[in-house]
Design a protein around this motif. Structure first.
Motif, PDB file in Angstrom:
ATOM      1  N   VAL A  48      -3.479   5.156  -3.133  1.00 41.48           N
ATOM      2  CA  VAL A  48      -4.231   3.848  -2.654  1.00 41.48           C
ATOM      3  C   VAL A  48      -3.657   2.777  -3.433  1.00 41.48           C
ATOM      4  O   VAL A  48      -3.435   2.707  -4.754  1.00 41.48           O
ATOM      5  N   TYR A  55      -9.771  -2.193   5.721  1.00 44.11           N
ATOM      6  CA  TYR A  55      -8.932  -1.047   5.570  1.00 44.11           C
ATOM      7  C   TYR A  55      -8.435  -0.756   4.154  1.00 44.11           C
ATOM      8  O   TYR A  55      -8.733  -1.504   3.390  1.00 44.11           O
ATOM      9  N   GLU A  57      -5.522   0.419   2.218  1.00 41.09           N
ATOM     10  CA  GLU A  57      -4.249   0.295   1.804  1.00 41.09           C
ATOM     11  C   GLU A  57      -3.354   1.504   1.248  1.00 41.09           C
ATOM     12  O   GLU A  57      -3.889   1.957   0.028  1.00 41.09           O
ATOM     13  N   LEU A  58      -2.567   2.281   1.975  1.00 40.52           N
ATOM     14  CA  LEU A  58      -1.825   3.480   1.472  1.00 40.52           C
ATOM     15  C   LEU A  58      -0.368   2.932   1.149  1.00 40.52           C
ATOM     16  O   LEU A  58       0.235   2.574   2.106  1.00 40.52           O
ATOM     17  N   ASP A  59       0.329   3.285   0.075  1.00 39.82           N
ATOM     18  CA  ASP A  59       1.551   3.107  -0.019  1.00 39.82           C
ATOM     19  C   ASP A  59       2.105   1.741  -0.036  1.00 39.82           C
ATOM     20  O   ASP A  59       3.354   1.795   0.390  1.00 39.82           O
ATOM     21  N   LYS A  61       1.436  -0.049   2.410  1.00 37.97           N
ATOM     22  CA  LYS A  61       1.803  -0.411   3.883  1.00 37.97           C
ATOM     23  C   LYS A  61       0.682  -1.295   4.662  1.00 37.97           C
ATOM     24  O   LYS A  61      -0.526  -1.222   4.289  1.00 37.97           O
ATOM     25  N   SER A  62       1.168  -2.003   5.551  1.00 35.61           N
ATOM     26  CA  SER A  62      -0.131  -2.817   6.291  1.00 35.61           C
ATOM     27  C   SER A  62      -0.642  -1.709   7.305  1.00 35.61           C
ATOM     28  O   SER A  62      -0.310  -0.659   7.411  1.00 35.61           O
ATOM     29  N   LEU A  63      -1.591  -2.411   7.897  1.00 31.55           N
ATOM     30  CA  LEU A  63      -2.646  -1.568   8.568  1.00 31.55           C
ATOM     31  C   LEU A  63      -1.874  -0.963   9.743  1.00 31.55           C
ATOM     32  O   LEU A  63      -1.973   0.205  10.042  1.00 31.55           O
ATOM     33  N   SER A  67      -1.414   2.501   6.962  1.00 31.86           N
ATOM     34  CA  SER A  67      -3.021   2.363   6.354  1.00 31.86           C
ATOM     35  C   SER A  67      -4.031   2.673   7.394  1.00 31.86           C
ATOM     36  O   SER A  67      -3.674   2.678   8.368  1.00 31.86           O
TER      37      SER A  67
END
Length: 82
Positions: A48, A55, A57-59, A61-63, A67
């Motif tokens: 996270v 949304y 956000e993971l790593d 990255k954008s949606l 994400s």
């Protein structure tokens, strides 16, 4: 591993609140997305990096790049660190 399942009747605001209470920036998580199309049980894993409006956000990255929207989350689990 600590897991949270979003109730199927939760609206976007409730799902957002539940996820924000469950994870913090820096947590490693596994996300299983809600099956809305009958295409199986898509899973995402990552760190996270942001708790954004609309949304998770993971790593970094954008949606559109990896994400996930709060209202698409079925289950989110914080993974134990080694």
């Amino acid at each position: 591993m600590t897991e949270l399942t979003i109730p199927p009747d939760a609206g976007e605001q409730k799902a957002t609140r539940l996820v924000q209470e469950h994870v913090t920036v820096g947590d490693d998580v596994e996300v299983r997305k809600a099956d809305r199309t009958g295409s199986g049980d898509p899973q995402l894993t990552g760190e996270v990096t942001g708790i954004e409006a609309g949304y998770l956000e993971l790593d970094g990255k954008s949606l559109g790049e990896g994400s996930v929207r709060y209202d698409e989350i079925h289950t989110i689990a914080r993974l134990d660190s080694a």
